[in-house]
Enzyme design. Structure first.
Site, PDB file in Angstrom:
ATOM      1  CB  SER A  48      -0.960  -0.045   1.189  1.00 49.39           C
ATOM      2  OG  SER A  48      -1.959   0.936   1.092  1.00 49.39           O
ATOM      3  CG  ASP A  97      -6.809  -2.367  -3.322  1.00 52.08           C
ATOM      4  OD1 ASP A  97      -7.268  -1.290  -2.892  1.00 52.08           O
ATOM      5  OD2 ASP A  97      -5.619  -2.691  -3.196  1.00 52.08           O
ATOM      6  CG  HIS A 104      -5.924  -2.008   0.384  1.00 45.77           C
ATOM      7  ND1 HIS A 104      -5.102  -1.689  -0.664  1.00 45.77           N
ATOM      8  CD2 HIS A 104      -5.361  -1.441   1.489  1.00 45.77           C
ATOM      9  CE1 HIS A 104      -4.095  -0.959  -0.226  1.00 45.77           C
ATOM     10  NE2 HIS A 104      -4.215  -0.815   1.082  1.00 45.77           N
TER      11      HIS A 104
END
Length: 323
Positions: free
Chosen positions: A163, A255, A285
C-alpha cells in the site's frame, strides 16, 4: 498475463468484512489519529500472520538526515553474505509501524533466505510529506553503507512494501536510479498506491464496502499533505520509468488501488522493465500483509513473494571475497 475480474468476493474476505461490521468497528477515518493507529494494530494482532522463528531479530536505528530511523532486522539461518529486502509497511503514511508486518517479515526472511530490514519511517500528520520519502531513501542508503556489519551483499538489495509502503518502495527505486544508488535488483509492490489523482475504474467501483474506502483514502491524503502531481507521491506520474529494477506487483480485485498498481506495472513494462503482475481474484486491500492470518490467499501471496525473492537473490549472486 491476463488479469481477470470475477465479480465475486473471496468467501474469507467476505467473512472478514462481515465480522468487522458485526463488531461495530467504526471507520478509521472517523477516529482521532491515535485511536485509528491503536485500532489498526489491534486488528492486525488478531488477523495478521503469526510470526515464524528466525535466527535473530534486532531493533536498531538507522541514521537519517532528520534524525534516527527505527528499523527491525530479521536474519535467517545460514552464514551469509545474504541478500537483503528493505520493507516499508502500509497504513496510508499515517498509521502502522513495524509490528503490523512483523509476521510477514519473518516469513519473507525464511522463504527468501535473506535479511529483511523493516523501516519505521515518520508519518503524517506529525511529519507530513516528504518525511516518509526522506526516511525511506535514507534507510535504504544506510543498509547499503552497513552491508558488512549486517552480513549482507550490497549487490543484492531489493525493496518492498504494501500500500503506502509499496508507494515508498517504488519511489526509492526511482530515486536510487537517479541519484547514484544504491543499485537495486528488484522491487516488490503489494497493492501499491501509485497515483494520488486516483481517477480509475477500480477507485469508483471499489470505494465503498471493502475496508479501504474513498473516505479513508481522503483522510490519509489529508494527513500526509502531498502534492498529487509530485512523482514522490504519484510514481505513476514520473517522467521516466526506464532503467528500473525488476518489479513483482500484487493487486486485489476489490481494491480501490487495483488499477493504479497495474497501470504502474504496465508503464514499467512498456519502458523495458521486467515486470510480473499478479491479481488475486475476489480479494480486498490489505489481504496479504495485514490479514494473511485469516485469508489463505494472503498467505499464498506472501509465499509467492518469498519464492520470487529467493530466485531473484540467486540470480543476482556472484562469488566474492569479503575483507
Amino acid at each position: 498475463m491476463t488479469l481477470t475480474t470475477t465479480g465475486q468476493l473471496d468467501p474469507q474476505a467476505a467473512g472478514w468484512l462481515q465480522s468487522i461490521a458485526d463488531a461495530g468497528v467504526p471507520p478509521l477515518n472517523e477516529m482521532p489519529v491515535a485511536d485509528a493507529r491503536a485500532t489498526y494494530l489491534a486488528v492486525v494482532a488478531q488477523c495478521g500472520l503469526p510470526a515464524e522463528e528466525v535466527v535473530d531479530i534486532a531493533d536498531r536505528t538507522a541514521e537519517g538526515p532528520h534524525g534516527e530511523i527505527p528499523v527491525r532486522i530479521y536474519t535467517p539461518k545460514g552464514s551469509g553474505a545474504f541478500g537483503v529486502l528493505i520493507y516499508f509497511h502500509g497504513g496510508g503514511w499515517v498509521i502502522g509501524d513495524r509490528e503490523v508486518v512483523h509476521g510477514p517479515c519473518t516469513l519473507l526472511a525464511n522463504r527468501a533466505h535473506a535479511v529483511v530490514v523493516s523501516v519505521d519511517y515518520r508519518m503524517g500528520p506529525e511529519h507530513p510529506f516528504p518525511a516518509a520519502v526522506d526516511d525511506a531513501i535514507a534507510a535504504t542508503q544506510w543498509v547499503a553503507d552497513h552491508a558488512a556489519e549486517l552480513n549482507i551483499d550490497p549487490e543484492r538489495i531489493a525493496v518492498a512494501g504494501d500500500s503506502a509502503g509499496g508507494n515508498l518502495a517504488a519511489v526509492v527505486a526511482l530515486n536510487a536510479r537517479d541519484n547514484g544508488g544504491p543499485a537495486l535488483i528488484g522491487q516488490v509492490l503489494l497493492y501499491p498506491a501509485t497515483d494520488f489523482t486516483r481517477d480509475t475504474v477500480s477507485s469508483r467501483e471499489n470505494g465503498q464496502g471493502y475496508f479501504l474506502t474513498t473516505e479513508l483514502i481522503a483522510w490519509f491524503q489529508e494527513h500526509y499533505q502531498a502534492d498529487p502531481t509530485d512523482w514522490r507521491a504519484s510514481p505513476l506520474l514520473a517522467a521516466d520509468v526506464s532503467g528500473l529494477p525488476s518489479a513483482y506487483i500484487i493487486t486485489a480485485e476489490f481494491d480501490p488501488l487495483r488499477d493504479e498498481g497495474e497501470a504502474y506495472g504496465e508503464r514499467l513494462r512498456d519502458a523495458g522493465v521486467d515486470v510480473e503482475i499478479h491479481r488475486y481474484d475476489g480479494q480486498i486491500h490489505a489481504f496479504a500483509a495485514n490479514l494473511a492470518g485469516v485469508m489463505d490467499q494472503g498467505r499464498a501471496a506472501l509465499e509467492a513473494v518469498g519464492a520470487h525473492l529467493r530466485k531473484l537473490y540467486r540470480l543476482g549472486w556472484t562469488p566474492r571475497l569479503w575483507e
